[in-house]
Design an enzyme around this catalytic site. Structure first.
Site, PDB file in Angstrom:
ATOM      1  N   SER A  12     123.869 -28.811 -32.239  1.00  0.00           N
ATOM      2  CA  SER A  12     123.474 -27.472 -31.800  1.00  0.00           C
ATOM      3  C   SER A  12     122.321 -26.989 -32.687  1.00  0.00           C
ATOM      4  O   SER A  12     121.988 -27.600 -33.699  1.00  0.00           O
ATOM      5  CB  SER A  12     124.661 -26.524 -31.883  1.00  0.00           C
ATOM      6  OG  SER A  12     125.700 -26.946 -31.022  1.00  0.00           O
ATOM      7  N   GLY A  13     121.737 -25.866 -32.287  1.00  0.00           N
ATOM      8  CA  GLY A  13     120.610 -25.341 -33.037  1.00  0.00           C
ATOM      9  C   GLY A  13     119.265 -25.678 -32.443  1.00  0.00           C
ATOM     10  O   GLY A  13     118.221 -25.309 -32.977  1.00  0.00           O
ATOM     11  N   HIS A  14     119.272 -26.424 -31.316  1.00  0.00           N
ATOM     12  CA  HIS A  14     118.027 -26.789 -30.623  1.00  0.00           C
ATOM     13  C   HIS A  14     117.896 -26.065 -29.290  1.00  0.00           C
ATOM     14  O   HIS A  14     117.165 -26.516 -28.416  1.00  0.00           O
ATOM     15  CB  HIS A  14     117.994 -28.298 -30.361  1.00  0.00           C
ATOM     16  CG  HIS A  14     118.131 -29.142 -31.574  1.00  0.00           C
ATOM     17  ND1 HIS A  14     117.215 -29.126 -32.592  1.00  0.00           N
ATOM     18  CD2 HIS A  14     119.085 -30.037 -31.928  1.00  0.00           C
ATOM     19  CE1 HIS A  14     117.587 -29.981 -33.527  1.00  0.00           C
ATOM     20  NE2 HIS A  14     118.730 -30.538 -33.155  1.00  0.00           N
ATOM     21  N   LYS A  43     119.376 -38.951 -27.416  1.00  0.00           N
ATOM     22  CA  LYS A  43     118.214 -38.883 -28.286  1.00  0.00           C
ATOM     23  C   LYS A  43     118.350 -39.926 -29.400  1.00  0.00           C
ATOM     24  O   LYS A  43     119.446 -40.184 -29.877  1.00  0.00           O
ATOM     25  CB  LYS A  43     118.027 -37.482 -28.877  1.00  0.00           C
ATOM     26  CG  LYS A  43     117.707 -36.427 -27.833  1.00  0.00           C
ATOM     27  CD  LYS A  43     117.196 -35.139 -28.457  1.00  0.00           C
ATOM     28  CE  LYS A  43     118.130 -34.543 -29.473  1.00  0.00           C
ATOM     29  NZ  LYS A  43     119.477 -34.247 -28.938  1.00  0.00           N
ATOM     30  N   ASP A  48     123.883 -39.900 -32.880  1.00  0.00           N
ATOM     31  CA  ASP A  48     124.000 -39.779 -31.426  1.00  0.00           C
ATOM     32  C   ASP A  48     124.180 -41.155 -30.776  1.00  0.00           C
ATOM     33  O   ASP A  48     125.025 -41.329 -29.888  1.00  0.00           O
ATOM     34  CB  ASP A  48     122.764 -39.092 -30.851  1.00  0.00           C
ATOM     35  CG  ASP A  48     122.714 -37.613 -31.175  1.00  0.00           C
ATOM     36  OD1 ASP A  48     123.775 -37.038 -31.484  1.00  0.00           O
ATOM     37  OD2 ASP A  48     121.621 -37.026 -31.127  1.00  0.00           O
ATOM     38  N   HIS A  86     114.973 -31.759 -37.056  1.00  0.00           N
ATOM     39  CA  HIS A  86     115.997 -31.326 -38.007  1.00  0.00           C
ATOM     40  C   HIS A  86     115.381 -31.012 -39.365  1.00  0.00           C
ATOM     41  O   HIS A  86     116.095 -30.872 -40.354  1.00  0.00           O
ATOM     42  CB  HIS A  86     117.069 -32.406 -38.182  1.00  0.00           C
ATOM     43  CG  HIS A  86     117.654 -32.883 -36.905  1.00  0.00           C
ATOM     44  ND1 HIS A  86     117.346 -34.101 -36.351  1.00  0.00           N
ATOM     45  CD2 HIS A  86     118.519 -32.288 -36.050  1.00  0.00           C
ATOM     46  CE1 HIS A  86     118.004 -34.246 -35.208  1.00  0.00           C
ATOM     47  NE2 HIS A  86     118.720 -33.158 -35.003  1.00  0.00           N
TER      48      HIS A  86
END
Length: 289
Positions: free
Chosen positions: A68-70, A118, A123, A229
């Site tokens: 999260s955060g994107h 990605k 991931d 990131h």
């Protein structure tokens, strides 16, 4: 120490991802929902109509996710002609194998499922293990395509998946909406992905909830090729006019395209200009022009 932490609109960093998902679902007008039957650690958002328009319609499900955060990635890209399910990890951290498996089991019907991953170690590992479990334990048809569009580091063994992943979502989503088979979607999407190149530039590093800010770009510098990131990019350079920054970015894109046997700008292409999170609209519209 507390005074050095970035200021954020949240009650508690530990609950921010779940709180954010709740807010997204409530504000979606009924188009999104969170899957039922799991605890709050399984954070999977799906199209509210997936049962009727994906599973029962015998269409391939598209599942993606990541840290999260994107935002709006990835739950913001759910809908007709796009994604079926998004698996949300902690901020900048891959979702767990169990969460990915829950998403696959929920939305996959006889037509199968395509994972869009990605190109990051966590991931690839967690989505790959979940795919293996879905096949071996539940007999589901699951394939995967890896988005690796970043060309900032030309010698990188594993190019990062960045903004170009959105094009993969849309391309595969269109094919799935048309009722194409999993095999055809995988083949065509993998070929399409190889034609995507991207590069980023940033004036500052990321600011995470509850984490002291990295100060490496606090001086009169910017970074070409900064990762999504906050990973170090290709070069730290002295501040210069924005048009000069764009010239450098275009040069990286052209070189990256040539390395993939594309010819820019003579080849027809689509341009995506996106905001990494800290650039106000007035600057973005200037850069886009």
């Amino acid at each position: 120490m507390a005074d050095s932490l970035p200021k954020k609109f949240c009650d508690a960093p530990a609950t921010l991802v779940n709180d954010s998902i709740d807010g997204l679902v409530k504000s979606s007008g009924g188009t999104l929902k969170r899957i039922d039957g799991y605890d709050r650690a399984i954070r999977v958002v799906v199209r509210a109509d997936y049962e009727e328009n994906v599973k029962n319609a015998n269409r391939v499900a598209l599942v993606t996710g990541g840290g999260s955060g994107h935002e709006p990635a990835h739950a913001g890209f759910l809908g007709q002609g796009m994604l079926t399910a998004a698996v949300c990890g902690d901020v900048f951290a891959s979702p767990t194998v169990d969460a990915v498996l829950a998403a696959i089991k929920t939305v996959t019907g006889p037509a199968g499922c395509l994972l869009i991953i990605k190109n990051y170690t966590g991931d690839r590992l967690n989505f790959g293990l979940a795919a293996e479990k879905a096949r071996s334990l539940y007999g589901l048809k699951v394939s995967a395509v890896v988005a690796a569009d970043d060309t900032a580091l030309p010698d990188a063994a594993h190019p990062r998946g960045t903004a170009g992943t959105v094009f993969v979502h849309r391309f595969a989503g269109k094919l799935a909406e048309e009722g194409k088979s999993l095999e055809e979607i995988l083949e065509r999407t993998a070929a399409y992905e190889r034609g995507i190149v991207s590069v980023g530039a940033s004036l500052t590093t990321c600011s995470l909830p509850g984490v002291a800010k990295d100060t490496r770009l606090d001086g009169a510098e910017y970074e070409l090729g900064l990762g999504i990131h906050g990973e170090p990019g290709a070069a730290k350079l002295p501040l210069e006019p924005a048009t000069a920054v764009l010239d450098r970015m275009v040069a990286v894109l052209v070189a990256g395209a040539a390395a993939r046997n594309l010819a820019l700008p003579s080849t027809e292409f689509t341009l995506l200009v996106n905001n990494l999170g800290g650039v106000p609209p007035i600057e973005m519209t200037f850069l886009s022009g």
